[in-house]
Write a protein that holds these residues in place. Structure first.
Motif, mmCIF file in Angstrom:
data_model
loop_
_atom_site.group_PDB
_atom_site.id
_atom_site.type_symbol
_atom_site.label_atom_id
_atom_site.label_comp_id
_atom_site.label_asym_id
_atom_site.label_seq_id
_atom_site.Cartn_x
_atom_site.Cartn_y
_atom_site.Cartn_z
ATOM 1 N N UNK A 1 0.839 -1.210 0.000
ATOM 2 C CA UNK A 1 0.000 0.000 0.000
ATOM 3 C C UNK A 1 0.868 1.252 0.000
ATOM 4 N N UNK A 2 1.945 1.222 0.806
ATOM 5 C CA UNK A 2 2.854 2.384 0.841
ATOM 6 C C UNK A 2 3.534 2.557 -0.513
ATOM 7 N N UNK A 3 4.004 1.443 -1.073
ATOM 8 C CA UNK A 3 4.679 1.464 -2.376
ATOM 9 C C UNK A 3 3.740 2.042 -3.441
ATOM 10 N N UNK A 4 2.522 1.500 -3.489
ATOM 11 C CA UNK A 4 1.562 1.947 -4.510
ATOM 12 C C UNK A 4 1.251 3.433 -4.338
ATOM 13 N N UNK B 1 -4.065 -9.982 -1.176
ATOM 14 C CA UNK B 1 -3.739 -8.714 -0.508
ATOM 15 C C UNK B 1 -3.508 -7.588 -1.496
ATOM 16 N N UNK B 2 -3.432 -7.911 -2.789
ATOM 17 C CA UNK B 2 -2.969 -6.907 -3.743
ATOM 18 C C UNK B 2 -3.993 -5.808 -4.001
ATOM 19 N N UNK B 3 -5.251 -6.180 -4.282
ATOM 20 C CA UNK B 3 -6.248 -5.130 -4.542
ATOM 21 C C UNK B 3 -6.512 -4.307 -3.275
ATOM 22 N N UNK B 4 -6.618 -4.937 -2.076
ATOM 23 C CA UNK B 4 -6.737 -4.086 -0.883
ATOM 24 C C UNK B 4 -5.583 -3.088 -0.761
ATOM 25 N N UNK B 5 -4.357 -3.554 -0.980
ATOM 26 C CA UNK B 5 -3.200 -2.651 -0.872
ATOM 27 C C UNK B 5 -3.316 -1.522 -1.902
#
Ligand code: FES
Length: 574
Positions: free
Chosen positions: A104-107, A127-131
């Motif tokens: 999430x931080x990276x995105x 976890x990818x779409x939530x992030x």
């Protein structure tokens, strides 16, 4: 920070103290890639590349990127692909949840740092779409999610198989001695027969459906199989939609409103979705300053029936859900339980999407409200002296006869302790006992792994026991099933009541009354609390990301986001 009035290449210039020079330099460098001035003057649409050799759920990402780029260019924009972290469930040590906030931080920061007018977020594995939604909500530039889509089903000896509900079911049969080593090896080639995400209503499918219900991806995009031509067309359409979102300034905050979040919660109940759906949505909503009221969510569960007949709560798979009409058809069946005024990245309202749903004669995957799979929704929020901050029970995947149960606690102090002792024939355990796993929460494990699906002790499995009441501060895979109480909050590692349970204590589960209680005197619990010693921090806790994680991760009722990432971070010293 990024100037919001600038667009395209002019956005978020690098700080050299001379904006003109910054733009000149940026143009000069990017021209090394062969772009013309005409291309560079177009609106820029970022596209996240989450392809990784470690992530088969994202195996179709290169094809989706090509199609999304085509969509952007056909609509007059310039697509720019950039990498972010990619997380796969089985390739994330100690657990993918530990890395969600990092992604999430990276995105968020890569969206903010690079010049783009909108972004296409290609994600899929749990976890990818939530992030990505967390990051996009905080960066708050127009965004559209493009799920990678579910796998097709597998087949074994005439049986239809799906990852990973059947992975667990067949592994349990192997543990019970009903399947040989050779058979289980053969099955491992059949459970995940194509690229794409797990094709049951696990966490990935749950999140994709909730994302569509929130209006953050195009209608149908949650359920089109990963390998179908329609998935490629959805990618092209998502690229084109991103141009419109950029033009109209449709930021995530304008789409993920309180009404949209509530729609996602209604859909979570109606699909018998993963318990993880609630944690992730809480984290996304928290980025937008929207609180999720657990009591209201539980009341919603009494009103919203489970309408979708998919494993693990039912019998079908995602491709069947898709051909039955997918999320639009579900929204139509939910009728007034959905706020039809909420808007979608498709540029229309949820009500209009529901109205336009395909009517498939004779389908029985998406039921009408008059003939639900379960009359009350999938998830129940429990309270009680074991979980003052709440706990979750997936009612739709539980055994009805265990929903009111009193049993003797058999306590495991950690995942390692459980692994060491669960199959020991000397373990003092009977089918009526309650298995308790602690120190497996957000800080305890760390990362709150999906260890809540505590295996049935081997000696009981061999005797035919299929389910027991199990309680933990861990999570559970959305593909798992059983009478399993999860997300006990506060967790044991910070001194929650779960830390005070002793083997032999009585525990009562009262699902109808929404309670889970430790039947031990308050004075005795107080005495045990005085004696409690916090577990030692995990190895490596003194530095790096693990240190940040342990210092900042919140409890399950706060979505396990980092405290400093919420919409209104606490001011130091207050
Ligand atoms: Fe990626 Fe299940 S492992 S969605």
């Amino acid at each position: 920070m990024t100037s919001t009035s600038e667009t395209g290449l002019r956005k978020g210039l690098t700080s050299y103290g001379d904006a003109g020079f910054s733009l000149f330099l940026r143009r000069a460098f990017i021209k090394a890639m062969g772009y013309t001035d005409d291309a560079l003057d177009r609106p820029i649409i970022g596209i996240t590349n989450t392809y990784s050799d470690f992530n088969p759920c994202h195996g179709n990402v290169p094809d989706l990127i090509e199609a999304a780029k085509r969509g952007v260019m056909l609509a007059g924009g310039l697509p720019m692909v950039f990498p972010t972290i990619s997380i796969h469930e089985s390739f994330s040590h100690p657990t993918s949840m530990f890395l969600r906030n990092l992604m999430a931080l990276d995105t968020e920061e890569m969206i903010r740092a690079q010049p783009m007018d909108a972004v296409v977020l290609i994600g899929g594995c749990d976890k990818t779409i939530p992030a990505q939604l967390m990051g996009a909500a905080s960066a708050n530039i127009p965004a559209i999610v493009l799920p990678t889509g579910p796998m097709l089903v597998g087949h074994y000896k005439g049986e239809v198989l799906g990852a990973c509900t059947d992975c667990r079911r067949l592994w349990a049969r192997h543990r019970a001695g009903e399947m040989s080593e050779a058979e289980i090896d053969e099955v491992s080639s059949r459970l995940a027969p194509t690229k794409g995400t797990c094709m049951v209503m696990g966490t990935a499918s749950t999140i994709a459906c909730m994302t569509e219900a929130m209006g953050m991806c195009l209608p149908g995009a949650a359920s089109i199989p990963a390998t179908h031509a329609d998935r490629i067309r959805a990618a092209e359409a998502s690229g084109a939609a991103a141009i419109r979102l950029a033009r109209d300034g449709m930021t995530p905050a304008r789409i993920m409103t309180k009404a949209a979040i509530t729609n996602a919660l209604v859909v979570l109940q109606a699909i018998g979705g993963s318990t993880n759906g609630l944690i992730h949505l809480t984290a996304v909503a928290g980025r937008l300053g929207i609180d999720i009221d657990l009591e209201a969510f539980d009341r919603m569960g009494l009103e919203v029936p489970v309408l979708v007949d998919l494993k693990p709560s039912g019998q079908h798979y995602m491709e069947h859900f898709h051909w039955a009409g997918g999320v639009p058809r579900l929204l139509r069946e939910l009728g007034d339980l959905i706020d039809g005024g909420a808007v979608s990245v498709a540029g229309t309202s949820l009500g209009a999407i529901a109205e336009g749903a395909e009517i498939v004669p004779g389908q029985d995957v998406i039921r009408p409200r008059s003939a639900p799979i379960h009359s009350g929704g999938g998830l129940a929020v429990l309270r009680g002296n074991l979980c003052p901050g709440g706990a979750l029970l997936k009612r739709s995947a539980a055994t009805p006869s265990l929903m009111q149960h009193e049993g003797r606690a058999v306590v495991f102090d950690s995942i390692e302790d459980m692994t060491r002792r669960i199959d020991d024939d000397a373990l003092d355990v009977t089918a009526g006992d309650v298995l308790v796993l602690r120190n497996a929460g957000p800080k305890g494990a760390p990362g709150m792994p999906e260890a809540g699906y505590i295996p049935i002790p081997r000696k009981l499995a061999r005797a035919g026991v299929k389910d027991m009441v199990r309680i933990s501060d861990a999570r559970m895979s959305g593909t798992a099933f059983g009478t399993i109480v999860l997300h006990v909050t506060p967790e044991a590692a910070i001194g929650g009541p779960l830390a005070l349970v002793r083997s032999g204590d009585l525990i009562r589960l009262d699902a109808a009354g929404r309670r889970i209680d430790l039947l031990v005197d308050a004075s005795e619990l107080e005495r045990r609390a005085m004696e409690w010693v916090a577990p030692s921090p995990p190895e490596g806790a003194e530095r790096g990301y693990l240190r940040l994680f342990l210092e900042q991760v919140t409890q399950a009722d706060q979505g396990c986001d980092f405290a400093f990432c919420s919409a209104a971070p606490p001011v130091s010293g207050m």
